[in-house]
Design a protein around this motif. Structure first.
Motif, PDB file in Angstrom:
ATOM      1  N   ALA A  69      46.744  53.351  53.550  1.00  0.00           N
ATOM      2  CA  ALA A  69      47.678  53.321  52.432  1.00  0.00           C
ATOM      3  C   ALA A  69      47.510  52.006  51.705  1.00  0.00           C
ATOM      4  CB  ALA A  69      49.107  53.475  52.932  1.00  0.00           C
ATOM      5  N   SER A  70      46.955  52.080  50.515  1.00  0.00           N
ATOM      6  CA  SER A  70      46.734  50.880  49.725  1.00  0.00           C
ATOM      7  C   SER A  70      47.087  51.162  48.275  1.00  0.00           C
ATOM      8  CB  SER A  70      45.280  50.426  49.836  1.00  0.00           C
ATOM      9  OG  SER A  70      45.075  49.323  48.994  1.00  0.00           O
ATOM     10  N   THR A  71      48.225  50.644  47.864  1.00  0.00           N
ATOM     11  CA  THR A  71      48.623  50.823  46.475  1.00  0.00           C
ATOM     12  C   THR A  71      48.119  49.682  45.609  1.00  0.00           C
ATOM     13  OG1 THR A  71      50.700  49.692  46.917  1.00  0.00           O
ATOM     14  CG2 THR A  71      50.698  52.096  47.092  1.00  0.00           C
ATOM     15  N   ASN A  72      47.633  48.614  46.254  1.00  0.00           N
ATOM     16  CA  ASN A  72      47.135  47.455  45.518  1.00  0.00           C
ATOM     17  C   ASN A  72      45.692  47.675  45.114  1.00  0.00           C
ATOM     18  OD1 ASN A  72      49.557  46.141  46.050  1.00  0.00           O
ATOM     19  ND2 ASN A  72      48.798  45.368  48.000  1.00  0.00           N
ATOM     20  N   GLN A  73      45.397  47.453  43.879  1.00  0.00           N
ATOM     21  CA  GLN A  73      44.038  47.557  43.385  1.00  0.00           C
ATOM     22  C   GLN A  73      43.588  46.187  42.918  1.00  0.00           C
ATOM     23  OE1 GLN A  73      42.042  50.243  43.480  1.00  0.00           O
ATOM     24  NE2 GLN A  73      43.659  51.299  44.570  1.00  0.00           N
ATOM     25  N   VAL A  74      42.294  45.948  43.004  1.00  0.00           N
ATOM     26  CA  VAL A  74      41.741  44.681  42.533  1.00  0.00           C
ATOM     27  C   VAL A  74      41.927  44.606  41.025  1.00  0.00           C
ATOM     28  CG1 VAL A  74      39.647  43.312  42.317  1.00  0.00           C
ATOM     29  CG2 VAL A  74      40.081  44.593  44.412  1.00  0.00           C
ATOM     30  N   ASN A  75      42.405  43.475  40.548  1.00  0.00           N
ATOM     31  CA  ASN A  75      42.613  43.267  39.122  1.00  0.00           C
ATOM     32  C   ASN A  75      41.280  42.927  38.474  1.00  0.00           C
ATOM     33  OD1 ASN A  75      43.614  42.703  36.610  1.00  0.00           O
ATOM     34  ND2 ASN A  75      44.728  40.875  37.216  1.00  0.00           N
ATOM     35  N   ASN A  76      40.753  43.828  37.672  1.00  0.00           N
ATOM     36  CA  ASN A  76      39.450  43.628  37.042  1.00  0.00           C
ATOM     37  C   ASN A  76      39.582  42.880  35.725  1.00  0.00           C
ATOM     38  OD1 ASN A  76      37.903  44.871  39.008  1.00  0.00           O
ATOM     39  ND2 ASN A  76      38.297  46.894  38.165  1.00  0.00           N
ATOM     40  N   ASP A  77      40.062  41.644  35.799  1.00  0.00           N
ATOM     41  CA  ASP A  77      40.131  40.826  34.597  1.00  0.00           C
ATOM     42  C   ASP A  77      38.722  40.592  34.080  1.00  0.00           C
ATOM     43  OD1 ASP A  77      42.800  38.641  35.743  1.00  0.00           O
ATOM     44  OD2 ASP A  77      42.874  40.561  34.712  1.00  0.00           O
ATOM     45  N   LYS A  78      38.583  40.644  32.793  1.00  0.00           N
ATOM     46  CA  LYS A  78      37.276  40.392  32.200  1.00  0.00           C
ATOM     47  C   LYS A  78      36.995  38.897  32.234  1.00  0.00           C
ATOM     48  CE  LYS A  78      36.358  44.577  31.392  1.00  0.00           C
ATOM     49  NZ  LYS A  78      35.425  45.249  32.258  1.00  0.00           N
ATOM     50  N   SER A  79      35.734  38.571  32.169  1.00  0.00           N
ATOM     51  CA  SER A  79      35.328  37.178  32.189  1.00  0.00           C
ATOM     52  C   SER A  79      35.692  36.519  30.863  1.00  0.00           C
ATOM     53  CB  SER A  79      33.828  37.087  32.443  1.00  0.00           C
ATOM     54  OG  SER A  79      33.140  37.867  31.504  1.00  0.00           O
ATOM     55  N   ARG A  80      35.763  35.211  30.898  1.00  0.00           N
ATOM     56  CA  ARG A  80      36.061  34.469  29.671  1.00  0.00           C
ATOM     57  C   ARG A  80      35.215  33.203  29.636  1.00  0.00           C
ATOM     58  NH1 ARG A  80      40.097  30.666  31.245  1.00  0.00           N
ATOM     59  NH2 ARG A  80      40.816  31.199  33.317  1.00  0.00           N
ATOM     60  N   LEU A  81      34.882  32.783  28.437  1.00  0.00           N
ATOM     61  CA  LEU A  81      34.044  31.613  28.222  1.00  0.00           C
ATOM     62  C   LEU A  81      34.940  30.387  28.100  1.00  0.00           C
ATOM     63  CD1 LEU A  81      31.044  30.927  27.782  1.00  0.00           C
ATOM     64  CD2 LEU A  81      31.461  31.115  25.343  1.00  0.00           C
ATOM     65  N   VAL A  82      34.659  29.365  28.907  1.00  0.00           N
ATOM     66  CA  VAL A  82      35.442  28.138  28.859  1.00  0.00           C
ATOM     67  C   VAL A  82      34.507  26.940  28.750  1.00  0.00           C
ATOM     68  CG1 VAL A  82      37.397  29.060  30.169  1.00  0.00           C
ATOM     69  CG2 VAL A  82      35.546  27.926  31.377  1.00  0.00           C
ATOM     70  N   GLU A  83      35.029  25.877  28.189  1.00  0.00           N
ATOM     71  CA  GLU A  83      34.288  24.623  28.101  1.00  0.00           C
ATOM     72  C   GLU A  83      34.525  23.846  29.387  1.00  0.00           C
ATOM     73  OE1 GLU A  83      35.051  20.854  25.416  1.00  0.00           O
ATOM     74  OE2 GLU A  83      34.302  22.529  24.206  1.00  0.00           O
ATOM     75  N   VAL A  84      33.454  23.370  30.003  1.00  0.00           N
ATOM     76  CA  VAL A  84      33.563  22.633  31.262  1.00  0.00           C
ATOM     77  C   VAL A  84      34.045  21.218  30.959  1.00  0.00           C
ATOM     78  CG1 VAL A  84      32.332  21.837  33.309  1.00  0.00           C
ATOM     79  CG2 VAL A  84      31.705  24.010  32.243  1.00  0.00           C
ATOM     80  N   LYS A  85      35.115  20.829  31.618  1.00  0.00           N
ATOM     81  CA  LYS A  85      35.707  19.500  31.399  1.00  0.00           C
ATOM     82  C   LYS A  85      35.224  18.513  32.458  1.00  0.00           C
ATOM     83  CE  LYS A  85      38.552  21.049  28.223  1.00  0.00           C
ATOM     84  NZ  LYS A  85      38.316  20.793  26.847  1.00  0.00           N
TER      85      LYS A  85
END
Length: 136
Positions: A69-85
């Motif tokens: 029983a697993s109602t939790n699904q992996v959140n498939n957030d899309k990737s995003r481009l960030v500037e490395v600090k």
């Protein structure tokens, strides 16, 4: 028809690795561009936010199968481009480190190749199951 429940995850990761390769290549191409800041494609950090207790749901096709029983699904957030600090800048304001970028490119290629291999194996397993059921 997909080979397994993992297929979508493998293809998402393959796509992410392809996009990441483009970002790394762009960083390397801009190594001499004044004031260019290193970019990174973020996806793995988003996965780390997902609780470890969340698993892929198993599909039961028979009453004798183990039920999870697993109602939790992996959140498939899309990737995003960030500037490395916080990277060291050159005199022209550029902060691309060629050694780091080449290392990241190599690491990304190894993971990309492993994903391709996993997809091939997943598909081969699916094919063998179909062929075995055809013979019965």
């Amino acid at each position: 028809m997909k080979a397994s429940g993992v297929t979508d995850i493998l293809f998402d990761q393959l796509s992410f690795r392809g996009e990441r390769q483009k970002v790394i290549s762009s960083n390397i191409a801009n190594i001499n561009t004044p004031n260019y800041k290193t970019k990174e494609l973020v996806f793995e950090n988003e996965l780390k936010k997902v609780d470890d207790s969340k698993n892929l749901a198993l599909k039961t096709t028979n009453s004798m199968h183990i039920s999870v029983a697993s109602t939790n699904q992996v959140n498939n957030d899309k990737s995003r481009l960030v500037e490395v600090k916080g990277l060291e800048e050159q005199n022209d304001g550029n902060n691309v480190n060629i050694d780091k970028q080449m290392s990241e490119m190599s690491k990304n290629k190894v993971i990309f190749d492993a994903l391709q291999s996993s997809i091939k194996k997943d598909s081969a397993l699916f094919k063998s199951v179909i062929e075995a059921s055809k013979n019965n």
